[in-house]
Design an enzyme around this catalytic site. Structure first.
Site, PDB file in Angstrom:
ATOM      1  N   HIS A   1       0.852  -1.190   0.000  1.00  0.00           N
ATOM      2  CA  HIS A   1       0.000   0.000   0.000  1.00  0.00           C
ATOM      3  C   HIS A   1       0.882   1.232   0.000  1.00  0.00           C
ATOM      4  CE1 HIS A   1      -3.085   2.885   1.257  1.00  0.00           C
ATOM      5  NE2 HIS A   1      -3.982   1.983   0.868  1.00  0.00           N
TER       6      HIS A   1
ATOM      7  N   ASP B   1      -7.909  -4.049  -0.916  1.00  0.00           N
ATOM      8  CA  ASP B   1      -8.366  -4.220  -2.299  1.00  0.00           C
ATOM      9  C   ASP B   1      -8.322  -5.679  -2.723  1.00  0.00           C
ATOM     10  OD1 ASP B   1      -8.755  -1.403  -2.860  1.00  0.00           O
ATOM     11  OD2 ASP B   1      -6.585  -1.230  -2.815  1.00  0.00           O
TER      12      ASP B   1
END
Length: 430
Positions: A307, A365
């Site tokens: 991330h 995600d």
């Protein structure tokens, strides 16, 4: 004595105040820098620039911390509903039972959209991306509620616009899906809660009875909560910047939707599913693709790992992984080929030293894409789902910016083009 920093330019000393946030984040206050020195700062992408002071969300990427109004995301995802978290973000405190009932009731009352909206739907080509429709119809709400563009609204008027947007965006999002597949549009049901009503509008048919699965409702609530706000990201900053011009709530959120549409921002969970499907088409050998991911000369990237902000782990990923397992179990999809590929990639990321050293852990995600796929939501709709979750955060940020009377956003630049030169007539140009 307040802490300060000293900046020395051309032998002249300038004192910069130091501002410290609640969680001991520190910033140099450069609000008067240009006036005092003639200099501006250069920070491409604003990676080191605090554009505002906000009391909404705290995020610590190094420690893997995410809190809404001080409440840990883990507690909210476990104990709250999406509308309760929405109220918290927008109004600053957890609602009482009566406040939540009133808030939810107002939203339920306003889920119907004007019938002329259906005519707008009919005007879009069948190839239109759902995010284009969502953005357009969100902005079009200013036409149905022209009073919303007045920048000097009362609290009651602002609250009404907030409720309308929270209510109608779920209907617009569901209708966007129905329209894309040529199915009849479902009107909202006032006897269902927010998440159940959205699932009903998405997946029910007039020819048969639709039963809302409570496991799926719980998972959707968690997904929406986990996406509800994420500090000053691209789309949130867009909402605040557009709103700083006194643009309406609907126009500002429409701009945020367009920012979220960008594949570098909101399209990550779609890319996860597309990657898993590509691996499946190739034969499903995950070891081959793990090796490709490790090869610095190979352009292949594992989507849904690591991330930009979280340097240790994404606190949302642990929560949504459990929800993904529960959804797949409830739908009898534990043995799907796509899930098997995802599990093998996940295992590699959690045990392989290459990924551990680089802290490339599965993020939110990775798991959210798996859930949406299991629910039968098309990949093009994934970003719409993201926008639906992020809506209360956008509203809260817009509201905070307006209440703080923040000035219109106007970044500076460093000009690197041509210096002054004389105009040359067209017949004299080489």
């Amino acid at each position: 004595m307040a802490e300060t920093a000293e900046l020395i330019l051309d032998g002249k000393s300038i004192t910069l105040p130091v501002f410290e946030g609640t969680e001991h984040e520190k910033a140099f206050d450069i609000g008067k820098l240009r006036d005092q020195t003639g200099y501006v700062t250069l920070d491409s992408g604003y990676k080191n620039t605090g554009a505002t002071k906000s009391a909404i969300t705290f995020l610590d990427g190094e420690e893997g911390i995410l809190r809404y109004r001080g409440y840990p995301i883990e507690q909210l995802a476990e104990k709250s509903s999406f509308l309760e978290v929405s109220y918290l973000l927008i109004y600053g405190h957890l609602p009482s039972e009566s406040e939540l009932k009133e808030f939810a009731g107002h939203i339920t009352k306003h889920t119907l959209v004007h019938e002329d909206m259906r005519k707008i739907f009919d005007g879009f080509p069948s190839s239109t991306h759902p995010m284009a429709i969502l953005s357009s119809l969100t902005c079009a709400l200013t036409g149905f509620y022209p009073e919303s563009i007045n920048p000097n609204q009362t609290k009651e008027e602002t609250d009404l616009n907030i409720v309308r947007l929270m209510a109608k965006m779920s209907t617009i999002a569901a209708w966007t899906y129905k329209n894309s597949v040529g199915h009849p549009l479902n009107y909202p049901r006032n006897d269902l809660d927010y998440a159940s009503n959205f699932l009903y509008m998405m997946f029910s048919f007039p020819t048969e009875k639709y039963e809302v699965n409570p496991v799926i409702v719980t998972a959707l609530n968690k997904l929406l909560i986990l996406h509800a706000d994420h500090e000053q990201n691209c789309s949130t900053s867009t909402v605040r910047l557009v709103g700083s011009a006194n643009a309406s709530l609907y126009g500002s959120v429409s701009a945020g939707i367009n920012a979220l549409w960008g594949p570098l921002h909101g399209g990550a969970n779609q890319e996860v599913i597309e990657m898993l499907e590509a691996i499946e088409r190739d034969g499903g050998d995950t070891s081959k693709f793990i090796a490709k991911a490790k090869d610095k000369n190979d352009s292949f990237r594992l989507m849904g790992f690591g991330h930009r902000v979280y340097k240790n782990f994404d606190p949302r990923a642990k929560i949504i992984k459990k929800a993904a397992d529960e959804v797949l179990q409830a739908l009898g999809m534990q043995n799907s080929p796509l899930l098997k590929i995802a599990q093998e990639l996940e295992q590699a990321a959690l045990t392989d030293q290459y990924f551990i050293e680089r802290k490339l852990y599965p993020n939110v995600d990775f798991y959210s894409g798996i859930i949406y796929k299991a629910l039968g939501i098309p990949t093009e709709m994934f970003t719409v789902m993201f926008a639906l979750g992020r809506l209360p955060g956008w509203i809260a940020q817009w509201k905070e910016m307006r209440e703080n009377k923040e000035p219109i956003g106007r970044p500076r630049q460093i000009y690197v083009g041509e210096g002054e030169r004389d105009y040359v007539g067209i017949n004299e140009r080489a």
